[in-house]
Design a protein around this motif. Structure first.
Motif, PDB file in Angstrom:
ATOM      1  N   SER A  74      -8.864 -38.059   0.008  1.00 41.78           N
ATOM      2  CA  SER A  74     -10.262 -38.463   0.091  1.00 41.78           C
ATOM      3  C   SER A  74     -10.543 -39.243   1.365  1.00 41.78           C
ATOM      4  CB  SER A  74     -10.646 -39.329  -1.119  1.00 41.78           C
ATOM      5  OG  SER A  74     -10.597 -38.573  -2.305  1.00 41.78           O
ATOM      6  N   LEU A  75      -9.506 -39.817   1.956  1.00 49.50           N
ATOM      7  CA  LEU A  75      -9.667 -40.613   3.172  1.00 49.50           C
ATOM      8  C   LEU A  75      -9.093 -39.933   4.401  1.00 49.50           C
ATOM      9  CD1 LEU A  75      -8.744 -44.146   1.772  1.00 49.50           C
ATOM     10  CD2 LEU A  75     -11.033 -43.187   2.125  1.00 49.50           C
ATOM     11  N   LEU A  76      -8.076 -39.114   4.232  1.00 45.97           N
ATOM     12  CA  LEU A  76      -7.412 -38.485   5.361  1.00 45.97           C
ATOM     13  C   LEU A  76      -6.979 -37.085   4.959  1.00 45.97           C
ATOM     14  CD1 LEU A  76      -6.246 -38.768   8.250  1.00 45.97           C
ATOM     15  CD2 LEU A  76      -4.141 -39.632   7.198  1.00 45.97           C
ATOM     16  N   SER A  77      -7.530 -36.072   5.616  1.00 46.32           N
ATOM     17  CA  SER A  77      -7.183 -34.700   5.250  1.00 46.32           C
ATOM     18  C   SER A  77      -7.399 -33.771   6.429  1.00 46.32           C
ATOM     19  CB  SER A  77      -8.026 -34.224   4.059  1.00 46.32           C
ATOM     20  OG  SER A  77      -9.392 -34.143   4.408  1.00 46.32           O
ATOM     21  N   MET A  78      -6.854 -32.568   6.305  1.00 47.71           N
ATOM     22  CA  MET A  78      -7.072 -31.526   7.305  1.00 47.71           C
ATOM     23  C   MET A  78      -8.430 -30.875   7.087  1.00 47.71           C
ATOM     24  SD  MET A  78      -3.328 -29.677   7.488  1.00 47.71           S
ATOM     25  CE  MET A  78      -3.325 -29.254   5.743  1.00 47.71           C
ATOM     26  N   HIS A  79      -8.846 -30.093   8.081  1.00 47.14           N
ATOM     27  CA  HIS A  79     -10.105 -29.357   7.956  1.00 47.14           C
ATOM     28  C   HIS A  79      -9.968 -28.160   7.031  1.00 47.14           C
ATOM     29  CE1 HIS A  79     -12.184 -31.637  11.071  1.00 47.14           C
ATOM     30  NE2 HIS A  79     -11.074 -31.591  11.764  1.00 47.14           N
ATOM     31  N   GLY A  80      -8.768 -27.600   6.937  1.00 48.56           N
ATOM     32  CA  GLY A  80      -8.572 -26.416   6.109  1.00 48.56           C
ATOM     33  C   GLY A  80      -7.388 -26.576   5.188  1.00 48.56           C
ATOM     34  N   GLN A  81      -7.361 -25.758   4.138  1.00 49.32           N
ATOM     35  CA  GLN A  81      -6.248 -25.750   3.204  1.00 49.32           C
ATOM     36  C   GLN A  81      -5.091 -24.972   3.824  1.00 49.32           C
ATOM     37  OE1 GLN A  81      -8.725 -23.912   0.192  1.00 49.32           O
ATOM     38  NE2 GLN A  81      -8.487 -25.694  -1.134  1.00 49.32           N
ATOM     39  N   ARG A  82      -3.886 -25.539   3.752  1.00 51.54           N
ATOM     40  CA  ARG A  82      -2.731 -24.901   4.389  1.00 51.54           C
ATOM     41  C   ARG A  82      -1.486 -25.063   3.524  1.00 51.54           C
ATOM     42  NH1 ARG A  82      -4.233 -23.763   9.711  1.00 51.54           N
ATOM     43  NH2 ARG A  82      -6.005 -25.026  10.429  1.00 51.54           N
ATOM     44  N   TRP A  83      -0.751 -23.975   3.475  1.00 51.70           N
ATOM     45  CA  TRP A  83       0.513 -23.907   2.759  1.00 51.70           C
ATOM     46  C   TRP A  83       1.407 -23.023   3.608  1.00 51.70           C
ATOM     47  CZ3 TRP A  83       1.599 -20.262  -1.816  1.00 51.70           C
ATOM     48  CH2 TRP A  83       2.745 -20.655  -2.510  1.00 51.70           C
ATOM     49  N   TYR A  84       2.623 -23.441   3.907  1.00 46.46           N
ATOM     50  CA  TYR A  84       3.519 -22.735   4.833  1.00 46.46           C
ATOM     51  C   TYR A  84       2.973 -22.723   6.259  1.00 46.46           C
ATOM     52  CZ  TYR A  84       5.909 -20.743   0.721  1.00 46.46           C
ATOM     53  OH  TYR A  84       6.603 -20.561  -0.456  1.00 46.46           O
ATOM     54  N   SER A  85       2.321 -23.774   6.679  1.00 48.24           N
ATOM     55  CA  SER A  85       1.829 -23.843   8.054  1.00 48.24           C
ATOM     56  C   SER A  85       2.950 -24.268   8.996  1.00 48.24           C
ATOM     57  CB  SER A  85       0.662 -24.832   8.150  1.00 48.24           C
ATOM     58  OG  SER A  85       1.097 -26.152   7.831  1.00 48.24           O
ATOM     59  N   ALA A  86       2.758 -23.994  10.281  1.00 49.08           N
ATOM     60  CA  ALA A  86       3.661 -24.490  11.319  1.00 49.08           C
ATOM     61  C   ALA A  86       3.129 -25.810  11.857  1.00 49.08           C
ATOM     62  CB  ALA A  86       3.777 -23.470  12.447  1.00 49.08           C
ATOM     63  N   ALA A  87       4.034 -26.631  12.384  1.00 49.85           N
ATOM     64  CA  ALA A  87       3.648 -27.887  13.023  1.00 49.85           C
ATOM     65  C   ALA A  87       4.549 -28.122  14.224  1.00 49.85           C
ATOM     66  CB  ALA A  87       3.747 -29.061  12.042  1.00 49.85           C
ATOM     67  N   GLU A  88       3.960 -28.559  15.321  1.00 43.89           N
ATOM     68  CA  GLU A  88       4.722 -28.887  16.525  1.00 43.89           C
ATOM     69  C   GLU A  88       3.983 -29.952  17.305  1.00 43.89           C
ATOM     70  OE1 GLU A  88       7.557 -28.651  17.586  1.00 43.89           O
ATOM     71  OE2 GLU A  88       7.790 -28.090  19.681  1.00 43.89           O
ATOM     72  N   ALA A  89       4.713 -30.948  17.806  1.00 49.54           N
ATOM     73  CA  ALA A  89       4.103 -32.021  18.578  1.00 49.54           C
ATOM     74  C   ALA A  89       3.858 -31.571  20.012  1.00 49.54           C
ATOM     75  CB  ALA A  89       5.009 -33.248  18.571  1.00 49.54           C
ATOM     76  N   LEU A  90       2.770 -32.063  20.594  1.00 53.77           N
ATOM     77  CA  LEU A  90       2.473 -31.828  22.001  1.00 53.77           C
ATOM     78  C   LEU A  90       3.022 -32.994  22.824  1.00 53.77           C
ATOM     79  CD1 LEU A  90      -1.218 -30.550  21.726  1.00 53.77           C
ATOM     80  CD2 LEU A  90       0.924 -29.264  21.499  1.00 53.77           C
ATOM     81  N   GLY A  91       2.894 -32.887  24.143  1.00 51.11           N
ATOM     82  CA  GLY A  91       3.451 -33.894  25.030  1.00 51.11           C
ATOM     83  C   GLY A  91       2.787 -35.249  24.928  1.00 51.11           C
ATOM     84  N   ASN A  92       1.596 -35.321  24.343  1.00 50.96           N
ATOM     85  CA  ASN A  92       0.933 -36.616  24.168  1.00 50.96           C
ATOM     86  C   ASN A  92       1.092 -37.159  22.753  1.00 50.96           C
ATOM     87  OD1 ASN A  92      -0.758 -34.995  22.686  1.00 50.96           O
ATOM     88  ND2 ASN A  92      -2.637 -35.526  23.785  1.00 50.96           N
ATOM     89  N   GLY A  93       1.888 -36.475  21.927  1.00 47.12           N
ATOM     90  CA  GLY A  93       2.121 -36.931  20.562  1.00 47.12           C
ATOM     91  C   GLY A  93       1.218 -36.324  19.527  1.00 47.12           C
ATOM     92  N   THR A  94       0.138 -35.651  19.951  1.00 47.20           N
ATOM     93  CA  THR A  94      -0.713 -34.930  19.008  1.00 47.20           C
ATOM     94  C   THR A  94       0.095 -33.826  18.344  1.00 47.20           C
ATOM     95  OG1 THR A  94      -2.687 -35.371  20.324  1.00 47.20           O
ATOM     96  CG2 THR A  94      -2.799 -33.510  18.813  1.00 47.20           C
ATOM     97  N   VAL A  95      -0.205 -33.527  17.087  1.00 47.30           N
ATOM     98  CA  VAL A  95       0.499 -32.474  16.364  1.00 47.30           C
ATOM     99  C   VAL A  95      -0.414 -31.271  16.194  1.00 47.30           C
ATOM    100  CG1 VAL A  95       1.716 -31.838  14.242  1.00 47.30           C
ATOM    101  CG2 VAL A  95       1.888 -34.175  15.141  1.00 47.30           C
ATOM    102  N   ALA A  96       0.045 -30.107  16.640  1.00 47.49           N
ATOM    103  CA  ALA A  96      -0.660 -28.852  16.391  1.00 47.49           C
ATOM    104  C   ALA A  96      -0.234 -28.324  15.026  1.00 47.49           C
ATOM    105  CB  ALA A  96      -0.342 -27.832  17.478  1.00 47.49           C
ATOM    106  N   ILE A  97      -1.205 -27.980  14.182  1.00 48.67           N
ATOM    107  CA  ILE A  97      -0.956 -27.456  12.833  1.00 48.67           C
ATOM    108  C   ILE A  97      -1.515 -26.039  12.812  1.00 48.67           C
ATOM    109  CG2 ILE A  97      -1.228 -27.886  10.370  1.00 48.67           C
ATOM    110  CD1 ILE A  97      -2.206 -30.756  11.227  1.00 48.67           C
ATOM    111  N   ILE A  98      -0.670 -25.054  12.516  1.00 45.57           N
ATOM    112  CA  ILE A  98      -1.016 -23.662  12.780  1.00 45.57           C
ATOM    113  C   ILE A  98      -0.814 -22.799  11.539  1.00 45.57           C
ATOM    114  CG2 ILE A  98      -0.451 -21.623  14.181  1.00 45.57           C
ATOM    115  CD1 ILE A  98       0.585 -23.612  16.325  1.00 45.57           C
TER     116      ILE A  98
END
Length: 770
Positions: free
Chosen positions: A164-188
């Motif tokens: 309710s306070l912190l969530s993604m924009h979309g529902q995801r199950w078995y997504s990929a995740a990788e950090a970028l060079g500035n520490g942001t995480v890409a969720i795919i």
């Protein structure tokens, strides 16, 4: 108790005595939850996550789905998890915290979805199962601040898990995740509701599959709404947990189905690369062992990615959301390996190159980067794929399934080690390695520990806890000791820093004369400083795992000590993203214990980058020797001219940084999100897995409008299967013949520990179960 054990460990390191047999497995204790996901906090704790299921261990009146594991004591303690993290993804954050993304709906026994909406006293409202006590986790972002064992009962050391306070924009199950060079995480990518593979048949909507697939990407911290990734459409079906690695340019290398690309995250631009040779599938559920090879001065820190195993099942055999269209457990896994350098620096074009095959085929094999710059493969099966089901297209009755719900068979209990520096034809070895008698198949995990051993846990190819089926739910952990544990003496480096920068002034590490034997010049020549991030592990992957050798020179001193002059990290954060890691000093293939460090400035931001300073010239000295006991390494683990070391004092503790408290609106606790004590930083993983609500459903309450394939494979277990528990003693008698049959036809509060005034478009309106 723990202080006594740590003192004994420190004493054993100082005296050079070790009680572990190289190549062996030791009992790692009980994990309390089946460790579908794991990550290493710092030196003392491994965090574990399971899906919401009927574990005997209880917390707050319902089955536990999370625990923390005390490495020194080999014991576990349950932790509260609010949402169902089944088959989520996860990643480190720059300050040493960890986050997990997505998961399954709130499920009860047998994976059935309960559509009850409940409002918690703390303000969280969502779909909730009263039996297992879990909320819908499909959009959840869970954040954990790691802590030392003596603080684990404190509020700031618990998971922040409130969608309710912190969530993604979309529902995801078995997504990929990788950090970028500035520490942001890409969720795919990912599913929205689940199944065997991410497609219907016929596949008339490869992008969204009627609402069951999520072919988009987004970022944490959020930079705006999720955007379509065309690669997820192209790879429809076989794109779960897409293999994703950040490259030096800032682009991401992605591999799924048979396709490969480089992706520019700022512009959403895709550049096609060659296809995986011979149609071998390496992503889930083929689940080939995949990792970035060590980055070294020798290869100019140029990333190469290796893929081993997986499956070459024909395209039609993969089926759809419901089940595979062949009996996968009879189909041999691949043993072949391929490498690719996505951004070559010699002017050549990226190309897959076949490498030495593994000793045996594996599905669900898992690469672990070791501090001697070799790669260990553990776990997996010789036949089949990941996933579980009550049936296949060719075996429609659960009672006829030979291995219960498991879609794999032939557990591979013997590890194998890959040496990328060995000559072609001799890169793999199993010499001296024992074979575990525990089947580690679907939902197994493995993690490098600070002492350079490997923790292995999990395995549960079942919809819910099942202790009597052929491959039962597994709670027993093991610790595997690689060949370098044959050494009588291990390095005991001093003055290892607690932080590393990108470029900047070099630092000195002192190696005492007691850390080695023989000629000092030879010992120094064969010493390396290696930085390893063990990663966040689930589904035979270690998301974020990296191994990087730092440049160094040395000075041999008359008293036998060796001063290593060590460069900071290469001045490119894309090579090794900001966040937690361990520094090892390896001498002639024998690693020290790892020292916990923070790489970068601990912030989600552009990282400060300095010029790499020149190192002092190497100074050799004749007739100087070490005073340690003679050390040997097993022939199964060839020496690599490099090694990794760390400060033994890190086992006991030390301050990495200050602690900052972030208040949480409407919550009864806070999360510490700043850099923490090295000895206290610890992390944890969350498993999450969606199942269907009833026979014939598409995986939940909304399945009928999401997809048209049947998911009756994913229903509560019916106890009419005639298979019996697997016994390693008679495993050789199990029929594992190749497959022969033909295929038949309310508004979000802006809580975000890293919120940077970027657009946040999501609103938590009424949330469906999927």
């Amino acid at each position: 108790m723990i202080l006594t054990q740590l003192s004994m460990l420190a004493l054993s390191l100082a005296t050079g005595t070790f009680a572990h047999t190289p190549g062996s497995f030791e009992d790692g204790g009980n994990t309390l939850v089946s460790a579908m996901m794991m990550f290493l906090g710092t030196n003392e704790i491994v965090y574990m996550l399971d899906k919401a299921e009927g574990n005997a261990a209880q917390i707050d009146g319902h089955p536990a789905s999370g625990s923390w594991y005390n490495i020194a004591e080999r014991s576990s303690t349950v932790m509260p998890i609010t949402t169902n993290a089944f088959c989520s993804s996860g990643m480190h954050l720059p300050n040493g915290s960890y986050a997990t993304f997505g998961g399954n709906g709130g499920v009860g026994p047998g994976g059935a979805i309960d559509n009850s909406t409940v409002t918690e006293a703390g303000g969280y409202t969502g779909l909730y199962d009263k039996t297992y006590g879990d909320w819908d986790g499909t959009k959840a972002i869970r954040v954990l601040n790691v802590c030392p064992p003596d603080q684990m009962d404190q509020p700031q050391c618990q998971w922040f898990d409130n969608a309710s306070l912190l969530s993604m924009h979309g529902q995801r199950w078995y997504s990929a995740a990788e950090a970028l060079g500035n520490g942001t995480v890409a969720i795919i990518g990912g599913y929205t509701s689940g199944g065997y593979i991410n497609r219907n048949t016929p596949n008339i909507d490869p992008a969204y599959e009627g609402g069951a697939a999520n072919p988009t990407y987004e970022f944490y911290p959020s930079t705006g709404p999720a955007q379509l990734m065309q690669f997820m459409v192209k790879t429809s079906g076989l794109n779960s947990y897409a293999h994703t690695f950040l490259m030096p340019s800032g682009k991401l290398f992605l591999q799924a189905n048979t396709s490969t690309m480089l992706w520019e995250p700022d512009t959403n631009t895709e550049t096609e690369l060659p296809e995986m040779p011979d149609q071998i599938i390496r992503v889930y559920p083929a689940s080939g062992a995949t990792a970035m090879l060590p980055l070294t001065p020798e290869n100019n820190w140029t990333p190469s990615v290796i893929f081993c195993g997986g499956s070459d099942m024909p395209e039609s055999a993969w089926g759809n959301y419901s089940w595979p269209f062949i009996d996968t457990f009879y189909y041999p896994a691949s043993a072949r390996c391929h490498k690719i350098t996505p951004e070559p620096t010699d002017g050549s074009q990226p190309a897959y190159v076949e490498d030495d095959p593994m000793p045996v085929g594996r599905t669900m094999g898992q690469f672990i980067a070791l501090p001697d710059l070799t790669m260990l493969v553990v776990n997996g099966g010789e036949n089949g794929t990941a996933g579980y089901s009550e049936r296949t297209l060719t075996t429609p009755l659960y009672g006829d399934m030979p291995y219960g719900m498991s879609l794999a068979a032939g557990p591979v209990g013997q590890p194998a080690v890959y040496n990328p520096k060995a000559p072609a034809g001799s890169r793999w070895s199993t010499a001296g390695f024992s074979t575990s008698d525990i089947a580690r198949l679907y939902h197994s995990s493995a993690m490098l520990l600070p002492d350079a051993s490997v923790l292995i846990a999990g395995s549960n190819p079942n919809v819910d806890v099942n202790l009597t089926t052929y491959f039962p739910t597994q709670y027993k952990a093991e610790v595997f000791y690689p060949s370098y544990f044959s050494a009588a003496t291990r390095p005991q480096p001093q003055n290892v820093p607690s932080t590393l920068s990108y470029g900047g002034s070099y630092f000195n590490i002192t190696v005492p004369a007691t850390s080695y034997s023989g000629d000092a010049n030879s010992a120094a020549d064969n010493t390396s400083v290696v930085v390893i991030r063990p990663g966040w592990t689930t589904h035979a992957m270690n998301m974020g795992q990296r191994s990087l050798q730092l440049n160094n020179t040395y000075t041999v001193n008359s008293d036998g000590t060796i001063t290593l002059h060590v460069s900071q990290m290469p001045p490119n954060p894309n090579l090794f993203q900001p966040g937690p890691a361990f520094v090892f000093v390896t001498m002639s293939g024998i690693p020290s214990n790892g020292t916990y460090v923070i790489v970068g400035n601990g912030q989600v931001s552009a990282q400060p980058v300095g010029t790499a300073s020149a190192l002092p010239p190497t100074v050799r000295l004749s007739n100087v020797s070490g005073s340690g006991s003679s050390s040997t390494t097993s022939s199964s683990n060839p020496s690599t001219q490099t090694s990794g070391a760390s400060h033994t004092g890190a086992i006991i503790g030390g301050i990495v940084g200050a602690v900052a408290l972030v208040g949480i609106l409407g919550a009864g606790f806070g999360i510490y999100m700043s850099r923490r004590k090295q000895s206290s930083a610890q992390q944890r993983q969350v498993p999450s897995y969606p199942m269907s609500a009833a026979p014939g459903s598409g995986g939940g309450a909304m399945a009928n409008r999401l997809r048209n394939s049947d998911s009756s494979a994913f229903v509560p277990l019916q106890h009419d299967n005639r298979s019996v528990p697997w016994d390693a003693g008679n495993a050789s008698s199990v029929a594992l013949s190749p497959y022969q049959d033909d295929v038949r036809g309310g508004t979000s509060a802006e809580f975000d520990p890293y919120y940077q005034n970027t657009p946040r478009m999501s609103t938590n309106q009424a949330r469906s179960p999927f």
